[in-house]
Design a protein around this motif. Structure first.
Motif, PDB file in Angstrom:
ATOM      1  N   ILE A 277       1.059  -1.148  -0.304  1.00  0.00           N
ATOM      2  CA  ILE A 277      -0.036  -0.035   0.154  1.00  0.00           C
ATOM      3  C   ILE A 277       0.921   1.355  -0.063  1.00  0.00           C
ATOM      4  O   ILE A 277       0.432   2.228  -0.764  1.00  0.00           O
ATOM      5  CB  ILE A 277      -1.085   0.092   1.089  1.00  0.00           C
ATOM      6  CG1 ILE A 277      -1.816  -1.326   1.363  1.00  0.00           C
ATOM      7  CG2 ILE A 277      -1.819   1.336   1.185  1.00  0.00           C
ATOM      8  CD1 ILE A 277      -2.628  -1.324   2.309  1.00  0.00           C
ATOM      9  N   ASP A 278       1.946   1.132   0.790  1.00  0.00           N
ATOM     10  CA  ASP A 278       2.945   2.473   0.756  1.00  0.00           C
ATOM     11  C   ASP A 278       3.426   2.785  -0.670  1.00  0.00           C
ATOM     12  O   ASP A 278       3.328   3.765  -1.010  1.00  0.00           O
ATOM     13  CB  ASP A 278       4.128   2.098   1.814  1.00  0.00           C
ATOM     14  CG  ASP A 278       3.652   2.388   3.210  1.00  0.00           C
ATOM     15  OD1 ASP A 278       2.736   3.276   3.508  1.00  0.00           O
ATOM     16  OD2 ASP A 278       4.198   2.023   4.063  1.00  0.00           O
ATOM     17  N   ASP A 279       3.653   1.616  -1.548  1.00  0.00           N
ATOM     18  CA  ASP A 279       4.132   1.743  -2.680  1.00  0.00           C
ATOM     19  C   ASP A 279       3.188   2.468  -3.734  1.00  0.00           C
ATOM     20  O   ASP A 279       3.428   3.074  -4.499  1.00  0.00           O
ATOM     21  CB  ASP A 279       4.492   0.479  -3.278  1.00  0.00           C
ATOM     22  CG  ASP A 279       6.159  -0.063  -2.784  1.00  0.00           C
ATOM     23  OD1 ASP A 279       7.097   1.101  -2.268  1.00  0.00           O
ATOM     24  OD2 ASP A 279       6.715  -0.921  -3.283  1.00  0.00           O
ATOM     25  N   LEU A 280       1.840   2.026  -3.381  1.00  0.00           N
ATOM     26  CA  LEU A 280       0.810   2.728  -4.141  1.00  0.00           C
ATOM     27  C   LEU A 280       0.635   4.169  -3.900  1.00  0.00           C
ATOM     28  O   LEU A 280       0.239   4.776  -4.634  1.00  0.00           O
ATOM     29  CB  LEU A 280      -0.810   1.915  -3.913  1.00  0.00           C
ATOM     30  CG  LEU A 280      -0.795   0.335  -4.408  1.00  0.00           C
ATOM     31  CD1 LEU A 280      -2.020  -0.020  -3.773  1.00  0.00           C
ATOM     32  CD2 LEU A 280      -0.625   0.341  -5.984  1.00  0.00           C
ATOM     33  N   LEU A 281       1.067   4.667  -2.732  1.00  0.00           N
ATOM     34  CA  LEU A 281       0.882   5.940  -2.318  1.00  0.00           C
ATOM     35  C   LEU A 281       2.112   6.793  -2.542  1.00  0.00           C
ATOM     36  O   LEU A 281       2.050   7.832  -2.294  1.00  0.00           O
ATOM     37  CB  LEU A 281       0.503   6.130  -0.630  1.00  0.00           C
ATOM     38  CG  LEU A 281      -0.973   5.505  -0.338  1.00  0.00           C
ATOM     39  CD1 LEU A 281      -0.994   5.507   1.157  1.00  0.00           C
ATOM     40  CD2 LEU A 281      -1.928   6.315  -0.957  1.00  0.00           C
ATOM     41  N   GLN A 282       3.210   6.066  -2.899  1.00  0.00           N
ATOM     42  CA  GLN A 282       4.424   6.850  -2.925  1.00  0.00           C
ATOM     43  C   GLN A 282       4.450   7.933  -4.111  1.00  0.00           C
ATOM     44  O   GLN A 282       4.941   8.919  -3.958  1.00  0.00           O
ATOM     45  CB  GLN A 282       5.546   5.852  -3.204  1.00  0.00           C
ATOM     46  CG  GLN A 282       7.085   6.479  -3.056  1.00  0.00           C
ATOM     47  CD  GLN A 282       7.858   5.157  -3.323  1.00  0.00           C
ATOM     48  OE1 GLN A 282       8.285   4.634  -4.281  1.00  0.00           O
ATOM     49  NE2 GLN A 282       8.721   5.037  -2.179  1.00  0.00           N
ATOM     50  N   SER A 283       4.046   7.489  -5.134  1.00  0.00           N
ATOM     51  CA  SER A 283       3.817   8.703  -6.426  1.00  0.00           C
ATOM     52  C   SER A 283       2.537   9.611  -6.080  1.00  0.00           C
ATOM     53  O   SER A 283       1.587   9.012  -5.972  1.00  0.00           O
ATOM     54  CB  SER A 283       3.851   7.996  -7.697  1.00  0.00           C
ATOM     55  OG  SER A 283       3.411   8.730  -8.853  1.00  0.00           O
ATOM     56  N   GLY A 284       2.723  10.824  -6.286  1.00  0.00           N
ATOM     57  CA  GLY A 284       1.564  11.662  -6.094  1.00  0.00           C
ATOM     58  C   GLY A 284       0.614  11.143  -7.019  1.00  0.00           C
ATOM     59  O   GLY A 284      -0.628  11.287  -6.929  1.00  0.00           O
ATOM     60  N   ASP A 285       0.809  11.088  -8.501  1.00  0.00           N
ATOM     61  CA  ASP A 285      -0.057  10.735  -9.490  1.00  0.00           C
ATOM     62  C   ASP A 285      -0.696   9.542  -9.238  1.00  0.00           C
ATOM     63  O   ASP A 285      -2.003   9.511  -9.414  1.00  0.00           O
ATOM     64  CB  ASP A 285       0.743  10.879 -10.879  1.00  0.00           C
ATOM     65  CG  ASP A 285      -0.342  10.415 -12.001  1.00  0.00           C
ATOM     66  OD1 ASP A 285      -1.326  11.128 -12.337  1.00  0.00           O
ATOM     67  OD2 ASP A 285       0.084   9.355 -12.614  1.00  0.00           O
TER      68      ASP A 285
END
Length: 348
Positions: A277-285
């Motif tokens: 989940i953190d990786d899903l949130l890492q990029s702003g776009d």
């Protein structure tokens, strides 16, 4: 709309009392039953879904989910992963007509990897015990160093391996991640611990036949030089000499963006689920596009807890609060999907 049928009954073959056991799935029998079930309940092929829903089943493997196996995720209740998987199976069966595709990940390891005891020794030649945390300071002071025969067995130069260990533990600290953890040998490729939990495997197979939907397995964790909690990429992506250890799973990310809803469940809430989940949130776009369509099944995941050794419950709960603040939806598997907040066709 999600499905005009609502939730379905549980099929007769499902035995919730056997979720904590390992057994052979009778594929031919289940395939016949799934086809009949689809006809009885008028289930259409997944390709016809007007709203496409993906279920990410993170590391639902024997090694994490069966009591007595290497890294059973007990949570504070002591039965965490077993209870989670009972609810996960029921979620799949009751929502068979709404789930478009299931994407299971498989944590996949070999004995000689940086997070296994054989990789490291102290000044007396002793290996670290399971759950030892290895910091950059431990490496800098010589508390732990590379076990030369182990790395050379993989064709890795011992000098490079020493530089890598120092670099790797520094990068973990700089990235705000957990220190290098020495895990018990687990999810060993070819071993029974590597396999999906039998009851979950059966549910995934039944769904695949009933909905004409092929599960898309994601194999991760077999790089000797890095941990790989997240489905989307390794903990550290570069080596000490600028060499590439791995990158983001761009194909999977693109796949997730093709769905209107992404449901996340599995083990462990404090590690592989959280880091995915953190990786899903890492990029702003990516956060802007995926967070509103992501649903976390809070009753189908548990944190790592080893009484008297480690307890990641508080960290896992704090992470889920952070995910909700970022726009993701924390829901329960028993909630009707059509009642989930914000469920609508997304902009892909």
């Amino acid at each position: 709309m999600v499905s005009s049928m609502g939730q379905l009954a549980l099929p007769e073959h499902f035995d919730p009392g056997r979720v904590d056991e390992v057994w052979r799935v009778p594929y031919e029998e289940r395939a016949r039953e799934a086809a009949a079930w689809a006809a009885t309940h008028r289930l259409r092929p997944a390709a016809d879904d007007s709203l496409r829903l993906c279920l990410l089943a993170v590391d639902v493997q024997n090694t994490f989910c069966i009591p007595g196996f290497e890294l059973f995720v007990a949570g504070r209740s002591g039965t965490g992963a077993v209870d989670d998987n009972r609810r996960l199976c029921e979620f799949v069966y009751r929502n068979l007509g709404a789930i478009t595709q299931i994407v299971p990940s498989l944590d996949t390891h070999h004995a000689m990897q940086v997070f296994h005891a054989v990789w490291l020794v102290d000044q007396d030649g002793n290996h670290p015990p399971p759950y030892t945390l290895v910091s950059a300071d431990d490496v800098a002071t010589g508390r732990w160093r590379v076990n030369t025969p182990a790395v050379e067995a993989l064709g890795i130069d011992a000098g490079y391996a020493e530089r890598h260990l120092a670099h790797y533990t520094r990068r973990l600290g700089e990235g705000g991640k957990y220190d290098l953890t020495i895990w018990p040998y687990h999810a060993m490729l070819g071993g029974i611990g590597h396999a999906l939990v039998s009851a979950v495997e059966e549910a995934i197979f039944f769904h695949g036949i009933a909905r004409r939907s092929n599960p898309e397995f994601q194999v991760k964790g077999d790089n000797a030089l890095t941990e790989h909690y997240s489905m989307l990429g390794p903990e550290v992506t570069d080596g000490p000499d600028g060499d590439r250890l791995g990158g983001k799973n761009t194909e999977l990310i693109a796949r997730l963006l093709s769905f209107d809803a992404v449901v996340v469940a599995g083990q462990a809430k404090s590690h592989c689920v959280a880091w995915t989940i953190d990786d899903l949130l890492q990029s702003g776009d990516l956060r802007e596009r995926l967070a509103p369509r992501t649903y976390l099944l809070e009753d189908c995941t548990s944190p790592v807890v080893v009484p008297g050794v480690v307890d990641y419950t508080d960290e896992a709960d704090a992470a889920f609060e952070r995910y909700a603040a970022a726009g993701m939806h924390v829901v329960r598997s028993t909630d009707p999907i059509e009642s989930w907040p914000g469920l609508s066709r997304g902009e892909r």
